[in-house]
Design a protein around this motif. Sequence first.
Motif, mmCIF file in Angstrom:
data_model
loop_
_atom_site.group_PDB
_atom_site.id
_atom_site.type_symbol
_atom_site.label_atom_id
_atom_site.label_comp_id
_atom_site.label_asym_id
_atom_site.label_seq_id
_atom_site.Cartn_x
_atom_site.Cartn_y
_atom_site.Cartn_z
ATOM 1 N N ALA A 58 0.947 -0.855 0.122
ATOM 2 C CA ALA A 58 0.351 -0.017 -0.124
ATOM 3 C C ALA A 58 0.668 1.617 -0.053
ATOM 4 O O ALA A 58 2.000 0.928 -0.060
ATOM 5 N N PRO A 59 0.027 2.361 -0.624
ATOM 6 C CA PRO A 59 0.839 3.326 -0.459
ATOM 7 C C PRO A 59 1.531 4.286 1.194
ATOM 8 O O PRO A 59 0.965 3.184 1.917
ATOM 9 N N GLY A 60 2.527 4.425 1.051
ATOM 10 C CA GLY A 60 3.216 4.929 2.612
ATOM 11 C C GLY A 60 3.656 3.457 3.644
ATOM 12 O O GLY A 60 4.283 3.598 4.677
ATOM 13 N N VAL A 61 4.076 2.669 2.696
ATOM 14 C CA VAL A 61 5.083 1.923 3.606
ATOM 15 C C VAL A 61 6.381 0.951 3.519
ATOM 16 O O VAL A 61 6.642 0.690 4.726
ATOM 17 N N GLY A 62 6.387 2.170 2.749
ATOM 18 C CA GLY A 62 7.601 2.209 2.218
ATOM 19 C C GLY A 62 9.081 2.105 1.471
ATOM 20 O O GLY A 62 9.592 1.703 1.124
ATOM 21 N N LYS A 63 8.102 1.782 0.650
ATOM 22 C CA LYS A 63 7.947 0.662 -0.478
ATOM 23 C C LYS A 63 9.352 1.419 -1.100
ATOM 24 O O LYS A 63 10.569 0.491 -1.969
ATOM 25 N N SER A 64 9.878 2.901 -1.813
ATOM 26 C CA SER A 64 10.484 3.415 -2.840
ATOM 27 C C SER A 64 11.535 3.804 -1.705
ATOM 28 O O SER A 64 13.042 3.444 -1.818
ATOM 29 N N THR A 65 11.425 3.839 -0.099
ATOM 30 C CA THR A 65 12.629 3.955 0.803
ATOM 31 C C THR A 65 14.166 2.571 0.809
ATOM 32 O O THR A 65 14.384 2.507 0.966
ATOM 33 N N ASN A 196 7.597 -3.598 7.327
ATOM 34 C CA ASN A 196 8.251 -2.316 7.208
ATOM 35 C C ASN A 196 7.875 -1.922 8.757
ATOM 36 O O ASN A 196 6.951 -1.497 9.463
ATOM 37 N N LYS A 197 8.845 -0.892 9.110
ATOM 38 C CA LYS A 197 8.788 0.449 10.419
ATOM 39 C C LYS A 197 8.429 -0.118 11.564
ATOM 40 O O LYS A 197 7.671 -0.105 11.995
ATOM 41 N N ASP A 199 10.087 -0.094 13.657
ATOM 42 C CA ASP A 199 10.351 0.903 14.937
ATOM 43 C C ASP A 199 9.087 1.218 15.379
ATOM 44 O O ASP A 199 9.693 1.835 16.916
ATOM 45 N N LYS A 200 7.956 1.443 14.850
ATOM 46 C CA LYS A 200 6.931 1.448 15.703
ATOM 47 C C LYS A 200 6.251 0.243 16.563
ATOM 48 O O LYS A 200 6.119 -0.540 15.849
ATOM 49 N N VAL A 232 13.717 -1.690 9.258
ATOM 50 C CA VAL A 232 13.636 -0.052 9.846
ATOM 51 C C VAL A 232 14.179 0.440 7.964
ATOM 52 O O VAL A 232 14.904 0.897 7.814
ATOM 53 N N ALA A 233 13.284 0.506 7.462
ATOM 54 C CA ALA A 233 14.009 1.098 5.572
ATOM 55 C C ALA A 233 14.808 1.955 6.095
ATOM 56 O O ALA A 233 15.939 2.144 5.457
ATOM 57 N N VAL A 234 14.205 2.890 6.795
ATOM 58 C CA VAL A 234 15.052 4.681 7.092
ATOM 59 C C VAL A 234 16.186 4.444 7.649
ATOM 60 O O VAL A 234 17.082 5.067 6.628
HETATM 61 P P1 GDP Z 1 6.079 4.145 -0.155
HETATM 62 O O1 GDP Z 1 4.692 5.063 -0.393
HETATM 63 O O2 GDP Z 1 5.528 2.869 -0.073
HETATM 64 O O3 GDP Z 1 6.653 4.466 -1.862
HETATM 65 O O4 GDP Z 1 6.840 4.647 1.054
HETATM 66 P P2 GDP Z 1 7.848 5.861 1.385
HETATM 67 O O5 GDP Z 1 9.146 4.923 0.960
HETATM 68 O O6 GDP Z 1 7.986 7.191 0.770
HETATM 69 O O7 GDP Z 1 7.503 6.055 2.871
HETATM 70 C C1 GDP Z 1 6.754 6.743 3.407
HETATM 71 C C2 GDP Z 1 6.867 7.763 4.573
HETATM 72 O O8 GDP Z 1 7.338 6.387 5.622
HETATM 73 C C3 GDP Z 1 8.198 7.910 4.357
HETATM 74 O O9 GDP Z 1 7.969 9.558 5.202
HETATM 75 C C4 GDP Z 1 9.244 7.439 5.000
HETATM 76 O O10 GDP Z 1 9.912 8.195 5.389
HETATM 77 C C5 GDP Z 1 8.480 5.924 6.077
HETATM 78 N N1 GDP Z 1 9.348 5.080 6.302
HETATM 79 C C6 GDP Z 1 9.926 4.733 5.342
HETATM 80 N N2 GDP Z 1 10.202 3.431 5.853
HETATM 81 C C7 GDP Z 1 10.239 3.902 7.434
HETATM 82 C C8 GDP Z 1 10.683 2.647 8.430
HETATM 83 O O11 GDP Z 1 11.275 1.587 8.364
HETATM 84 N N3 GDP Z 1 9.914 3.651 9.597
HETATM 85 C C9 GDP Z 1 9.478 4.660 10.001
HETATM 86 N N4 GDP Z 1 9.350 5.217 11.506
HETATM 87 N N5 GDP Z 1 9.278 5.386 8.951
HETATM 88 C C10 GDP Z 1 9.359 4.917 8.093
#
Ligand code: GDP
Length: 312
Positions: A58-65, A196-197, A199-200, A232-234
């Motif tokens: 889904a959007p926002g899960v962290g795919k591009s990161t 992903n995430k 850390d939450k 924790v992709a970030v």
């Molecule tokens: P996409 O829409 O699936 O491509 O998601 P993005 O890679 O753009 O990430 C969406 C948001 O989640 C961004 O603000 C990222 O910095 C944040 N994010 C990505 N990975 C993590 C993670 O492992 N932990 C946290 N807390 N935030 C993350």
Amino acid sequence: MADDTAASAELDRARAGDPRALARLLSLVEDESPRVRSVIKDLMPGTGGARIIGLTGAPGVGKSTMTSALVAAFRADRARVAVLAIDPSSPFTGGALLGDRIRMQAHAIDDRVFIRSMASRGHLGGLATSTPQAIRVLDAAGFDPIIVETVGVGQAEVAIASLADSVAVLLAPGMGDAIQAAKAGILEAADLFVVNKADKPDAQQVVRDLRTMIALGERRHGDWKPPIVTTVAVKGDGIDELVSRLDEHWSWLATTGELKRRRQARAREELTALAFAALRGRLAASRLDELAGRVADGTLDPFEAADELLGR
Ligand code: GDP
């Protein structure tokens, strides 16, 4: 003829690492240009070598990161990595979407990384038939692995993700949770799960839900049990483990013969889609309207009309 020669020269330049030549070839594919046919015919013998990794969620899960972190990890020991980011929901034109620029930043100075977005041009059918061609272009140009990133969690996105040899489904606490994923039928498509995430605080709950879903679900992968990787992709945490699991899946595909079986199944889908599209075009150009008129006014039954349409 001149076009064919030009396409072949373009492919040579793309192979030699010219990103503009590659971008032009991909634009032909994206525009569904009539030249695509001869381009693909030309490059076909040089394809099949690349490993295709699908990443969806889904959007926002962290795919591009995640993609960016994966590219860095693969670049550490592999020659050239390509990313094809597909957004079935945004019918924008052109290869340089905002997402590209954001993604590109980390790898901007690396000419062995190629990143490209493809949009739907308003119809998903286009992506279903053009994505395999885009993958072939990247494969023939020597990229390996090729990461196909798709946005969303619907059936259509699953279908595009399944163009890959290994499909990783990304989830994150609070977005695109396991139950939603199960509803969208995405669990069956996954070879690996990434939570992903991590850390939450509620990430462990997503892992538990996922375990339950996997235990309840149908097994379509033979003896492969989809692993769950937390990341924790970030921060890059868990990326090494994800790469190891992807490598394991790749070995499993090769040793069990599943790779060959999967690729053949994919080719069957692709052929069927192309044949149906051609047939639909042919029917529309033939006596469809006249026969439909006769069925509508009751002078011909639909079975006979269909036979006539097919020239039987
Ligand atoms: P996409 O829409 O699936 O491509 O998601 P993005 O890679 O753009 O990430 C969406 C948001 O989640 C961004 O603000 C990222 O910095 C944040 N994010 C990505 N990975 C993590 C993670 O492992 N932990 C946290 N807390 N935030 C993350």
